[in-house]
Scaffold this motif. Sequence first.
Motif, PDB file in Angstrom:
ATOM      1  N   THR A  68       0.836  -1.199   0.000  1.00  0.00           N
ATOM      2  CA  THR A  68       0.000   0.000   0.000  1.00  0.00           C
ATOM      3  C   THR A  68       0.870   1.249   0.000  1.00  0.00           C
ATOM      4  OG1 THR A  68      -1.754  -1.158   1.193  1.00  0.00           O
ATOM      5  CG2 THR A  68      -1.814   1.247   1.210  1.00  0.00           C
ATOM      6  N   GLN A  69       0.768   2.050  -1.058  1.00  0.00           N
ATOM      7  CA  GLN A  69       1.590   3.242  -1.205  1.00  0.00           C
ATOM      8  C   GLN A  69       0.745   4.380  -1.752  1.00  0.00           C
ATOM      9  OE1 GLN A  69       4.652   3.445  -0.126  1.00  0.00           O
ATOM     10  NE2 GLN A  69       5.083   1.258   0.209  1.00  0.00           N
ATOM     11  N   THR A  70       1.156   5.604  -1.428  1.00  0.00           N
ATOM     12  CA  THR A  70       0.428   6.798  -1.857  1.00  0.00           C
ATOM     13  C   THR A  70       1.395   7.841  -2.413  1.00  0.00           C
ATOM     14  OG1 THR A  70      -1.319   6.477  -0.211  1.00  0.00           O
ATOM     15  CG2 THR A  70      -1.080   8.693  -1.123  1.00  0.00           C
ATOM     16  N   ILE A  71       1.016   8.454  -3.510  1.00  0.00           N
ATOM     17  CA  ILE A  71       1.752   9.564  -4.108  1.00  0.00           C
ATOM     18  C   ILE A  71       0.815  10.773  -4.136  1.00  0.00           C
ATOM     19  CG2 ILE A  71       2.767  10.461  -6.249  1.00  0.00           C
ATOM     20  CD1 ILE A  71       3.750   7.598  -6.798  1.00  0.00           C
ATOM     21  N   LYS A  72       1.316  11.945  -3.738  1.00  0.00           N
ATOM     22  CA  LYS A  72       0.500  13.150  -3.709  1.00  0.00           C
ATOM     23  C   LYS A  72       0.975  14.138  -4.773  1.00  0.00           C
ATOM     24  CE  LYS A  72      -0.469  12.796   1.255  1.00  0.00           C
ATOM     25  NZ  LYS A  72      -0.401  13.486   2.577  1.00  0.00           N
ATOM     26  N   LEU A  73       0.009  14.713  -5.472  1.00  0.00           N
ATOM     27  CA  LEU A  73       0.307  15.720  -6.481  1.00  0.00           C
ATOM     28  C   LEU A  73      -0.447  17.005  -6.157  1.00  0.00           C
ATOM     29  CD1 LEU A  73       0.025  13.669  -9.811  1.00  0.00           C
ATOM     30  CD2 LEU A  73       2.062  14.078  -8.428  1.00  0.00           C
ATOM     31  N   SER A  74       0.240  18.127  -6.306  1.00  0.00           N
ATOM     32  CA  SER A  74      -0.379  19.437  -6.097  1.00  0.00           C
ATOM     33  C   SER A  74       0.334  20.443  -6.980  1.00  0.00           C
ATOM     34  CB  SER A  74      -0.293  19.843  -4.616  1.00  0.00           C
ATOM     35  OG  SER A  74       1.062  19.914  -4.198  1.00  0.00           O
ATOM     36  N   THR A  75      -0.092  21.696  -6.906  1.00  0.00           N
ATOM     37  CA  THR A  75       0.591  22.759  -7.621  1.00  0.00           C
ATOM     38  C   THR A  75       0.964  23.855  -6.641  1.00  0.00           C
ATOM     39  OG1 THR A  75      -1.515  23.836  -8.163  1.00  0.00           O
ATOM     40  CG2 THR A  75      -0.593  22.325  -9.805  1.00  0.00           C
ATOM     41  N   THR A  76       1.970  24.609  -6.990  1.00  0.00           N
ATOM     42  CA  THR A  76       2.335  25.761  -6.178  1.00  0.00           C
ATOM     43  C   THR A  76       1.237  26.811  -6.293  1.00  0.00           C
ATOM     44  OG1 THR A  76       3.584  26.701  -8.026  1.00  0.00           O
ATOM     45  CG2 THR A  76       4.805  25.357  -6.438  1.00  0.00           C
ATOM     46  N   THR A  77       1.094  27.616  -5.244  1.00  0.00           N
ATOM     47  CA  THR A  77       0.071  28.667  -5.231  1.00  0.00           C
ATOM     48  C   THR A  77       0.686  29.965  -4.731  1.00  0.00           C
ATOM     49  OG1 THR A  77      -0.637  28.047  -2.994  1.00  0.00           O
ATOM     50  CG2 THR A  77      -1.832  27.061  -4.839  1.00  0.00           C
TER      51      THR A  77
END
Length: 284
Positions: free
Chosen positions: A50-59
């Motif tokens: 079980t693994q998780t990768i998080k993606l976001s953008t700079t603000t």
Amino acid sequence: MKNTIYIYLVILISTLSSCTDVIDVEVPTADARLVIEASLDWEKGTSGQTQTIKLSTTTPYFDTDETNSVTGAEVTVTRDKDGAVYVFEDQLNGEYTTDAFGAILEESYTLKVIYNNETYTATETLLPTTSITSVTQSRDGGFSQDALELNVYFNDPADETNFYILRYHEVGDLYPTLSSVSDEFLNGNEIHLFFEKDGDDDGDEFEPGDIVDINLYNVSETYYNYMDILISQSGSSGNPFSPAPVELKGNCINITDADNYPYGYFRVTQTDSETYTFIEDEDE
């Protein structure tokens, strides 16, 4: 006389109020960049599937209400030796998860993220980590006199170069504390690290009953250098509007448009963990 004083006060208040000007400060902004938080940690004693990768953008700095989670991306991790591909499913909240990751020590893995028709990649090797041998508490090894501190011990393997990250997370705290150490002068020896709260008053010190989760990671030299800079910069103080001393780039690259590089890092490592609860000193 009272009326005269009252008139003077009204005039003074009006004068001071009229001297108030609204100043518009133009804060510099930059184009949003992808932020990749891809730490695949295989905890000893578990399958690591079980693994998780998080993606976001700079603000922008002041856009605190703006949602910056990234959805709609394609995220995969490939084990390079045999070509096994692990698809991370979009959870529609910026997280991408899998329950089928195949962790094999000393194997190389490649991350691929496709977002807005651009492809981002990074490659890391899954490194084994040594085990934590002991966790104790004391009051005589830290910077603050008589403050409770945590002592972590582990044995560094001989005849090889190793780089370590330790993660301390007190239960109830929002963020963990990280520290980095290499075995440059400690190769083949027992390594002893201590953790003490960095507070200005007694209320910030550890107390009996406090619980701390500890993780030990053996990481690549590249990741060690990245984290060493990050830890140093996050601990510095200064003008919040001033730029960081170094623009910190990870190992992720944009193979579609090199100028539109992302932030963040792709890490694959084994980790050993312990949980420690502070107790009353025998002499208290």
